[in-house]
Design an enzyme around this catalytic site. Structure first.
Site, mmCIF file in Angstrom:
data_model
loop_
_atom_site.group_PDB
_atom_site.id
_atom_site.type_symbol
_atom_site.label_atom_id
_atom_site.label_comp_id
_atom_site.label_asym_id
_atom_site.label_seq_id
_atom_site.Cartn_x
_atom_site.Cartn_y
_atom_site.Cartn_z
ATOM 1 N N THR A 146 0.812 -1.214 0.000
ATOM 2 C CA THR A 146 0.000 0.000 0.000
ATOM 3 C C THR A 146 0.850 1.270 0.000
ATOM 4 O O THR A 146 1.979 1.266 0.516
ATOM 5 C CB THR A 146 -0.911 -0.007 1.252
ATOM 6 O OG1 THR A 146 -1.517 1.267 1.403
ATOM 7 C CG2 THR A 146 -0.120 -0.298 2.523
ATOM 8 N N ASP A 147 0.269 2.356 -0.532
ATOM 9 C CA ASP A 147 0.961 3.658 -0.478
ATOM 10 C C ASP A 147 1.119 4.145 0.961
ATOM 11 O O ASP A 147 1.966 5.006 1.245
ATOM 12 C CB ASP A 147 0.221 4.706 -1.325
ATOM 13 C CG ASP A 147 -1.243 4.930 -0.934
ATOM 14 O OD1 ASP A 147 -1.731 4.253 -0.006
ATOM 15 O OD2 ASP A 147 -1.892 5.779 -1.574
ATOM 16 N N GLU A 148 0.325 3.570 1.877
ATOM 17 C CA GLU A 148 0.347 4.075 3.257
ATOM 18 C C GLU A 148 1.684 3.845 3.952
ATOM 19 O O GLU A 148 1.970 4.466 4.977
ATOM 20 C CB GLU A 148 -0.789 3.444 4.077
ATOM 21 C CG GLU A 148 -2.148 3.770 3.484
ATOM 22 C CD GLU A 148 -3.308 3.371 4.375
ATOM 23 O OE1 GLU A 148 -3.164 3.447 5.607
ATOM 24 O OE2 GLU A 148 -4.351 2.981 3.830
ATOM 25 N N TYR A 179 -1.451 -0.666 10.918
ATOM 26 C CA TYR A 179 -1.649 -1.335 9.619
ATOM 27 C C TYR A 179 -0.477 -1.036 8.692
ATOM 28 O O TYR A 179 0.164 -1.957 8.157
ATOM 29 C CB TYR A 179 -2.968 -0.880 8.976
ATOM 30 C CG TYR A 179 -3.042 -1.192 7.490
ATOM 31 C CD1 TYR A 179 -2.971 -2.504 7.022
ATOM 32 C CD2 TYR A 179 -3.171 -0.164 6.534
ATOM 33 C CE1 TYR A 179 -3.022 -2.796 5.656
ATOM 34 C CE2 TYR A 179 -3.225 -0.446 5.172
ATOM 35 C CZ TYR A 179 -3.145 -1.755 4.743
ATOM 36 O OH TYR A 179 -3.181 -2.043 3.395
ATOM 37 N N LYS A 182 2.453 -3.525 7.107
ATOM 38 C CA LYS A 182 2.692 -3.693 5.669
ATOM 39 C C LYS A 182 4.135 -3.294 5.323
ATOM 40 O O LYS A 182 4.782 -3.937 4.490
ATOM 41 C CB LYS A 182 1.703 -2.853 4.848
ATOM 42 C CG LYS A 182 0.263 -3.310 4.900
ATOM 43 C CD LYS A 182 0.017 -4.700 4.328
ATOM 44 C CE LYS A 182 0.145 -4.765 2.825
ATOM 45 N NZ LYS A 182 -0.298 -6.084 2.287
HETATM 46 N N1 LIG Z 1 -8.175 -1.926 -0.733
HETATM 47 C C1 LIG Z 1 -7.241 -0.993 -0.898
HETATM 48 O O1 LIG Z 1 -7.556 0.205 -1.021
HETATM 49 C C2 LIG Z 1 -5.786 -1.371 -0.976
HETATM 50 C C3 LIG Z 1 -4.856 -0.386 -1.363
HETATM 51 C C4 LIG Z 1 -3.513 -0.739 -1.425
HETATM 52 C C5 LIG Z 1 -3.109 -2.013 -1.121
HETATM 53 N N2 LIG Z 1 -4.017 -2.949 -0.737
HETATM 54 C C6 LIG Z 1 -3.534 -4.295 -0.406
HETATM 55 O O2 LIG Z 1 -4.213 -5.221 -1.228
HETATM 56 C C7 LIG Z 1 -4.436 -6.429 -0.501
HETATM 57 C C8 LIG Z 1 -5.918 -6.768 -0.516
HETATM 58 O O3 LIG Z 1 -6.620 -5.685 0.078
HETATM 59 P P1 LIG Z 1 -8.208 -5.724 0.256
HETATM 60 O O4 LIG Z 1 -8.667 -4.329 0.347
HETATM 61 O O5 LIG Z 1 -8.823 -6.643 -0.724
HETATM 62 O O6 LIG Z 1 -8.302 -6.355 1.718
HETATM 63 P P2 LIG Z 1 -9.570 -6.951 2.484
HETATM 64 O O7 LIG Z 1 -9.339 -6.700 3.926
HETATM 65 O O8 LIG Z 1 -10.823 -6.453 1.852
HETATM 66 O O9 LIG Z 1 -9.467 -8.517 2.190
HETATM 67 C C9 LIG Z 1 -8.392 -9.254 2.705
HETATM 68 C C10 LIG Z 1 -8.568 -10.704 2.329
HETATM 69 O O10 LIG Z 1 -7.486 -11.429 2.935
HETATM 70 C C11 LIG Z 1 -8.028 -12.573 3.571
HETATM 71 N N3 LIG Z 1 -7.163 -12.905 4.731
HETATM 72 C C12 LIG Z 1 -6.933 -12.143 5.827
HETATM 73 N N4 LIG Z 1 -6.107 -12.783 6.674
HETATM 74 C C13 LIG Z 1 -5.796 -13.964 6.092
HETATM 75 C C14 LIG Z 1 -4.961 -15.048 6.462
HETATM 76 N N5 LIG Z 1 -4.293 -15.045 7.617
HETATM 77 N N6 LIG Z 1 -4.868 -16.104 5.623
HETATM 78 C C15 LIG Z 1 -5.544 -16.126 4.452
HETATM 79 N N7 LIG Z 1 -6.352 -15.119 4.049
HETATM 80 C C16 LIG Z 1 -6.481 -14.051 4.850
HETATM 81 C C17 LIG Z 1 -9.434 -12.174 3.995
HETATM 82 O O11 LIG Z 1 -10.265 -13.300 4.201
HETATM 83 C C18 LIG Z 1 -9.873 -11.316 2.814
HETATM 84 O O12 LIG Z 1 -10.429 -12.109 1.783
HETATM 85 C C19 LIG Z 1 -3.861 -6.202 0.909
HETATM 86 O O13 LIG Z 1 -2.586 -6.748 0.966
HETATM 87 C C20 LIG Z 1 -3.814 -4.684 1.025
HETATM 88 O O14 LIG Z 1 -2.780 -4.284 1.914
HETATM 89 C C21 LIG Z 1 -5.354 -2.664 -0.662
#
Ligand SMILES: NC(=O)c1ccc[n+]([C@@H]2O[C@H](COP(=O)([O-])OP(=O)(O)OC[C@H]3O[C@@H](n4cnc5c(N)ncnc54)[C@H](O)[C@@H]3O)[C@@H](O)[C@H]2O)c1
Length: 324
Positions: free
Chosen positions: A110-112, A136, A140
């Protein structure tokens, strides 16, 4: 999207409170297999790698909600740091056994991790210093360093990506845009932390997925790639964009009762106490992914929000399916 592009894929997801299996079955996904498992279970991860012999791992599993991380950090460290280490460890064993076959480990972040920008500062590049401000983003950041250390120390073919805030359909109800839409639908004020002037960069999830695919296919090993939407908006602007997009449907739903809430006389905002340590601004410089991967965002939120809002309006109970 990877499957649409002709790749075969296997999914591992623990379906925590944030997971929804219908997100896979509602669209034609053609996964070869799906395993409901925690990434912390090394024997399972190793077994799945040996059985399916993948050419790449795209690691997205994480605890992601900043407010939850402020309340309790344990799960964030367990999944984001220790779970990432399990995946890296198992990937390393698997990769060494395969002897020089093509392999990539794409670690999605993430950009964070870069912290917070003032309005005057230039957007972050891939060499900007890490300054995570909440549990968080700290977890990351730790996982990014761990992933790159497996490349530098053991040669594991790792690539790290950073994305701006994603939006799209099927996002967990606790996320910002689904919350705004739900509050609109319920006729409640849209709640904003602090003064609502925090700036985020918004990237449609399909654009993010296209970027990850480009990294899989063309990304250089050991590199970091930043994906942003070139779409910086304040949280208040997002609330207004959501309201304007929701307005025609809500007018039909509620009739004349809604007249005082028209976009012109918008007064649906409620400001609450700010989140502790809330970052002021996120912004990404995407020159590198443009030049190297030929990637750029295709959507601006003002145009693409309409379809997103329609999906939430048509699926008001989708949140009940989370955790299974
Ligand atoms: N959504 C955003 O805006 C955003 C932006 C930048 C980066 N990201 C990154 O993208 C990725 C996905 O983000 P998201 O928004 O879909 O997250 P989310 O929280 O909506 O979903 C996370 C998923 O991971 C699964 N999960 C959590 N812990 C787990 C574990 N121990 N074992 C197996 N599965 C597990 C959950 O069941 C869920 O399906 C993350 O790594 C996040 O840091 C997200």
């Amino acid at each position: 999207m990877a499957v649409d592009a002709g790749h075969e894929a296997v999914g591992i997801d623990a379906l925590t409170y944030a997971g929804r299996s219908k997100n896979l079955t509602e669209r034609p996904s053609n996964l070869l297999a799906f395993y409901r498992y925690d990434i912390n279970v090394a024997s399972v991860v190793g077994g799945i790698l040996r059985e399916h012999q993948p050419d790449a791992i795209v690691h997205l599993a994480a605890e992601t909600h900043v407010s939850r991380s402020i309340e309790s950090r344990e799960a964030f460290l367990q999944t984001n740091v220790m779970g990432t280490n399990v995946l890296l460890e198992e990937a390393l064993t698997y990769w060494l056994d395969r002897e020089a076959h093509f392999f990539k480990f794409v670690h999605v972040s993430t950009d964070e991790v870069y912290g917070s920008l003032s309005p005057e500062e230039a957007p972050w590049t891939e060499v900007s210093p890490y300054r995570p401000n909440n549990p968080y983003s700290a977890s990351k950041a730790a996982s990014d360093h761990l992933a790159l250390s497996y490349h530098h120390t053991y040669g594991l073919p790792v690539i790290v990506t950073h994305s701006a805030n994603n939006y799209g359909s099927r996002q967990h109800p606790e996320k910002f845009i689904p919350t705004m839409i739900r509050q609109c639908m319920n006729g409640e004020p849209m709640t904003l932390h602090g003064d609502g002037q925090q700036i985020r960069d918004w990237l449609h999830v399909d654009d993010h997925c296209r970027g990850l695919l480009a990294v899989l296919e063309r990304g250089r090993i050991g590199e970091v790639y930043n994906f942003g939407g070139e779409c910086e908006r304040t949280n208040e602007q997002i609330a207004r964009i959501v309201w304007t997009a929701s307005w025609p449907a809500l007018k039909d739903m509620w009739g004349q009762n809604l007249s005082w809430h028209s976009p012109e006389t918008f007064n649906m905002l409620k400001f609450t106490a700010d989140r502790p340590g809330n970052d002021r601004r996120y912004a990404m410089d995407i020159s590198k992914v443009r030049a190297e991967l030929g990637w750029s965002p295709t959507r601006k939120i003002e145009e693409s929000i309409h379809d997103v809002v329609c999906w939430y309006l048509e699926n008001p109970n989708y949140g009940e399916d989370y955790g299974r």
